[in-house]
Design an enzyme around this catalytic site. Sequence first.
Site, PDB file in Angstrom:
ATOM      1  N   GLU A  59      11.254 -54.892 141.714  1.00 56.79           N
ATOM      2  CA  GLU A  59      11.387 -56.274 142.173  1.00 56.79           C
ATOM      3  C   GLU A  59      11.979 -57.123 141.040  1.00 56.79           C
ATOM      4  O   GLU A  59      11.529 -57.004 139.912  1.00 56.79           O
ATOM      5  CB  GLU A  59      10.025 -56.849 142.560  1.00 56.79           C
ATOM      6  N   GLY A  87       3.034 -59.362 134.897  1.00 55.02           N
ATOM      7  CA  GLY A  87       1.636 -58.945 134.977  1.00 55.02           C
ATOM      8  C   GLY A  87       1.460 -57.609 135.683  1.00 55.02           C
ATOM      9  O   GLY A  87       0.860 -56.688 135.142  1.00 55.02           O
ATOM     10  N   ALA A  88       1.994 -57.509 136.881  1.00 54.42           N
ATOM     11  CA  ALA A  88       1.791 -56.300 137.661  1.00 54.42           C
ATOM     12  C   ALA A  88       2.732 -56.307 138.867  1.00 54.42           C
ATOM     13  O   ALA A  88       3.407 -57.303 139.115  1.00 54.42           O
ATOM     14  CB  ALA A  88       0.345 -56.210 138.142  1.00 54.42           C
ATOM     15  N   MET A  89       2.749 -55.183 139.585  1.00 50.93           N
ATOM     16  CA  MET A  89       3.672 -55.051 140.715  1.00 50.93           C
ATOM     17  C   MET A  89       3.024 -54.284 141.853  1.00 50.93           C
ATOM     18  O   MET A  89       2.437 -53.225 141.661  1.00 50.93           O
ATOM     19  CB  MET A  89       4.945 -54.344 140.219  1.00 50.93           C
ATOM     20  N   ASN A  98       3.922 -52.376 144.356  1.00 48.32           N
ATOM     21  CA  ASN A  98       4.552 -51.246 145.047  1.00 48.32           C
ATOM     22  C   ASN A  98       3.589 -50.562 146.006  1.00 48.32           C
ATOM     23  O   ASN A  98       2.451 -50.288 145.658  1.00 48.32           O
ATOM     24  CB  ASN A  98       5.019 -50.222 144.027  1.00 48.32           C
ATOM     25  N   HIS A 136      -4.776 -59.780 143.399  1.00 48.56           N
ATOM     26  CA  HIS A 136      -3.453 -60.265 143.809  1.00 48.56           C
ATOM     27  C   HIS A 136      -2.577 -59.114 144.328  1.00 48.56           C
ATOM     28  O   HIS A 136      -2.018 -59.190 145.424  1.00 48.56           O
ATOM     29  CB  HIS A 136      -2.786 -60.967 142.626  1.00 48.56           C
ATOM     30  N   GLU A 137      -2.466 -58.067 143.535  1.00 50.50           N
ATOM     31  CA  GLU A 137      -1.586 -56.962 143.941  1.00 50.50           C
ATOM     32  C   GLU A 137      -2.136 -56.268 145.182  1.00 50.50           C
ATOM     33  O   GLU A 137      -1.385 -55.871 146.072  1.00 50.50           O
ATOM     34  CB  GLU A 137      -1.385 -55.960 142.804  1.00 50.50           C
ATOM     35  N   HIS A 159      -1.337 -58.219 148.268  1.00 49.47           N
ATOM     36  CA  HIS A 159       0.061 -58.091 148.676  1.00 49.47           C
ATOM     37  C   HIS A 159       0.259 -56.990 149.726  1.00 49.47           C
ATOM     38  O   HIS A 159       1.262 -56.993 150.431  1.00 49.47           O
ATOM     39  CB  HIS A 159       0.937 -57.737 147.472  1.00 49.47           C
TER      40      HIS A 159
HETATM   41  N1  ARG Z   1       5.554 -59.286 142.780  1.00 48.91           N
HETATM   42  C1  ARG Z   1       4.998 -59.231 141.462  1.00 48.91           C
HETATM   43  C2  ARG Z   1       3.711 -60.023 141.531  1.00 48.91           C
HETATM   44  O1  ARG Z   1       3.440 -60.947 141.837  1.00 48.91           O
HETATM   45  C3  ARG Z   1       5.819 -59.809 140.394  1.00 48.91           C
HETATM   46  C4  ARG Z   1       7.151 -59.207 140.222  1.00 48.91           C
HETATM   47  C5  ARG Z   1       7.929 -59.899 139.207  1.00 48.91           C
HETATM   48  N2  ARG Z   1       9.239 -59.430 139.136  1.00 48.91           N
HETATM   49  C6  ARG Z   1      10.198 -60.023 138.462  1.00 48.91           C
HETATM   50  N3  ARG Z   1      11.351 -59.498 138.462  1.00 48.91           N
HETATM   51  N4  ARG Z   1      10.053 -61.110 137.822  1.00 48.91           N
HETATM   52  O2  ARG Z   1       2.755 -59.889 141.558  1.00 48.91           O
HETATM   53 ZN    ZN Z   2       2.639 -61.469 143.590  1.00 45.66          ZN
END
Ligand code: ARG
Ligand code: ZN
Length: 859
Positions: free
Chosen positions: A121, A260-262, A264, A296-297, A300
């Site tokens: 992302e 922070g985190a992702m 996936n 949070h993750e 999602h």
């Molecule tokens: N979706 C991720 C999160 O909130 C953050 C991803 C950030 N990516 C970036 N390219 N800045 O939790």
């Molecule tokens: Zn997020």
Amino acid sequence: MSQPQARYLKDYQSPDFTINHVDLDFQLDPNKTRVVAKSQIKRLRKDAKVVKLDGEDLSLVSVFVNENEVTHQVITREGGIDINVDLDEFELTIVTHIDPQNNSKLEGLYVSDGAYCTQCEAEGFRRITYFLDRPDVLSTYRVRIEAPQSFPYLLSNGNPLEQGSLDNDRHYALWHDPYPKPSYLFALVAGDFDLLQDEYQTKSGRKVDLQVFVDKGNLHKAEHAMTSLKKSMQWDEQRFNLEYDLDIYMIVAVDFFNMGAMENKGLNLFNTKYVLADKASATDNDFDGIESVIGHEYFHNWTGNRVTCRDWFQLSLKEGLTVFRDQEFSSDLGSRTVNRIAAVKAMRTVQFAEDAGPMAHPIRPESVIEMNNFYTVTVYNKGAEVIRMMHTLLGEAGFQQGMALYFERHDGQAVTCDDFVAAMSDANNFDFSQFKRWYSQAGTPIVRLQEAYDDKRQSYRLTLEQATPYTADGSAKLPFHIPVDMELLDRQGNSLVTEVLNFTQEKQQWTFEGIAEKPIVSLFREFSAPVKLDYQYSQDDLVHLLKHASNEFSRWDASQALVSSSILANVKRLSKGESCQSSPQLWEALQSVLQTQALDPAFIAELMTPPTFASLMDECEPVLVDELITARQYHIDTLAKQLATELDERYHACLQQTNLSGGEAVANRALKNTCLYYLGVLTDKQELVVNQYQQADNMTDSLAALHTANEHQLHQRQQLMIDFEQKWLQTPLVMDKWFTLQGKNPNKDMLASFDALLEHSAFALANPNRVYSLIGSFANANPKHFHKLDGSGYRFLTDLLIKLNDVNPQVAARLITPLIQWQRLDETRQQLMKAELKRLQSLPNLAKDLFEKVSKSLA
Ligand code: ARG
Ligand code: ZN
């Protein structure tokens, strides 16, 4: 390369082709990983004859259409390739080579401390293979990973299908994700880890395997993350009626991570900072941060993955909503008031400044040069405030009905913010048409207030006016629909009225009858809207609100207003050459706060904490840096002297509380350490700081002592810093705390010590955590040195940004923020800052990320 171009929301077009399924095959190799992507492509627009694929930093090996190698049909262009095909359905096979070892941008496939991992992302998948790398193309994935046996774990999204050994000490694993997803949710990990395993039974009785992968030797630090995950799963079932959908949920913690985190699908990737914790090495804040990011993750999975974004302008669709959900999670599990205060501080210090600066954008931006620049406090935190306002207007039950309809309509789709609001609106028969301006207009509305009390009629009239200052993005400023949660209090502190007003006009009046004396009004209780209230309450009224407002947040808000106004009055005096004055009423009010036994100690700690420099900056125009630093310090010093006895008493009372646990122990530490911070100012109390440092059995207490020694430049500081450094040299996340203190060091020679810090064995420019700690704390939390009048602070930051521009532009772009906000400062500093920005602008290879921010701020 040509000048980077902006993309516009208004130009959105649905894709010409889509990819229903993709088979990916990875032959992992540090410098030459081979990727085979076999996509099942379907034409969506009859007349489309060119498949335009995104790609970046790839070396193309071959392209096949239905097993026939094609060469002259493939046209290479900047940012991707175009393939000429006139078919309704076909299989497209693309072979590429990539170089994960040298991928210092940490986007796409890269190597973190010997492990392969990915971050896709927003647009990182195109750094893995040529693809329709856009969130409205949803595909199922089957992924085969092949690597040497020295990488025992080979992970990807979804469920494991099979694995086995191969010749030459190699092995493979095959994964299948049955849920169609956009490419930004793809993930792959290969490495050797310690694994913490557990399981969760969903409310419908399905068993889910839970796995947390951490660097070898860190298993004991993964417990809290695992507990947080289980709490998240349970909370989402209870409060949102949402259940997990795969048989396995994996979290992998890596050292090198931009954010922070992702989230996936099925395979979250985390910055170690948001996974690893034990009492000895992590603070109470760290523990809370982990719980919130794990939540949070996890959240999602529904708000982001099952229902995703149509395009990146809609980012707040998933982020604003998911931040709202994680905030609610933390508030339901811990103190709602303390959580709310933290959220509001982020808005007032960082988001309001963003609105006032050159990068101002609505929560749904209209144009973007580099998407990574829009993972902002505006999209995330203000986005969450916008969701929260809907929640305030609809109530919990109505809001949940809206959520249910949203999933009923859009599960498995890529949708827009409009779709979300439509679900909320339709489920409740509520008209959000004016409210939707929050999505399209940037800026922080300013609300002014007039009151009229009529003795004879016993009526009170409230007049509110709203105006939103011009913002750099030039978006329209029509009146917002603002929910005003308010209360009227009488002189005895009784609550007369509580109500949520719908404030929709530029100027609007409300009359309240049967009010026997002129009341005191409390507005924006619980921070019911992301606005600034421009009203000079008298000190008396603020003290009254601090004591009697029935909403705890409002009491805190009153305390902040009380302290801020006193500091700002001193800024004025200093600017006229006068000296600071002390306000007895303020000390009395804070004294009584400190002595109240009935209040939550964590709440008292919040009430006693001085406003940050950043939040004061927002109330001072132009910012008189030196005066503000002096006046804020004067407040801290005077408070310490005035309340020395009470602080000391309370500190020792906290010290005595040795058999508390959980949230109570955390709250007790918060108050104790706030007291210590002030006591550190007093020469005869400095012993306490050293004692606490030496006796602490947890990181919260030792770091609080060290922070106090650092802030007040105690003579023992140096010795304690050395002790800490030696103790933690091998623990990077703890060294980050040490680097942060170095970055904030107020010592007059601090900048001279920086070269040595950059050469420190524990520092690495390639690691975002190290950079954010040392450089980020300097630029954002050391106003004295960052804003030094000789320009050395600005120059230092810029020198670093120039280096980071090559290593990791995304990190550079996050660090530049305080420099592009020069508009708020005095003329001399403005010139110095702009000179540095021009130096950046003239770089021959300025990355898109910095280009966007630099050019907007110099425009
Ligand atoms: N979706 C991720 C999160 O909130 C953050 C991803 C950030 N990516 C970036 N390219 N800045 O939790
Ligand atoms: Zn997020």
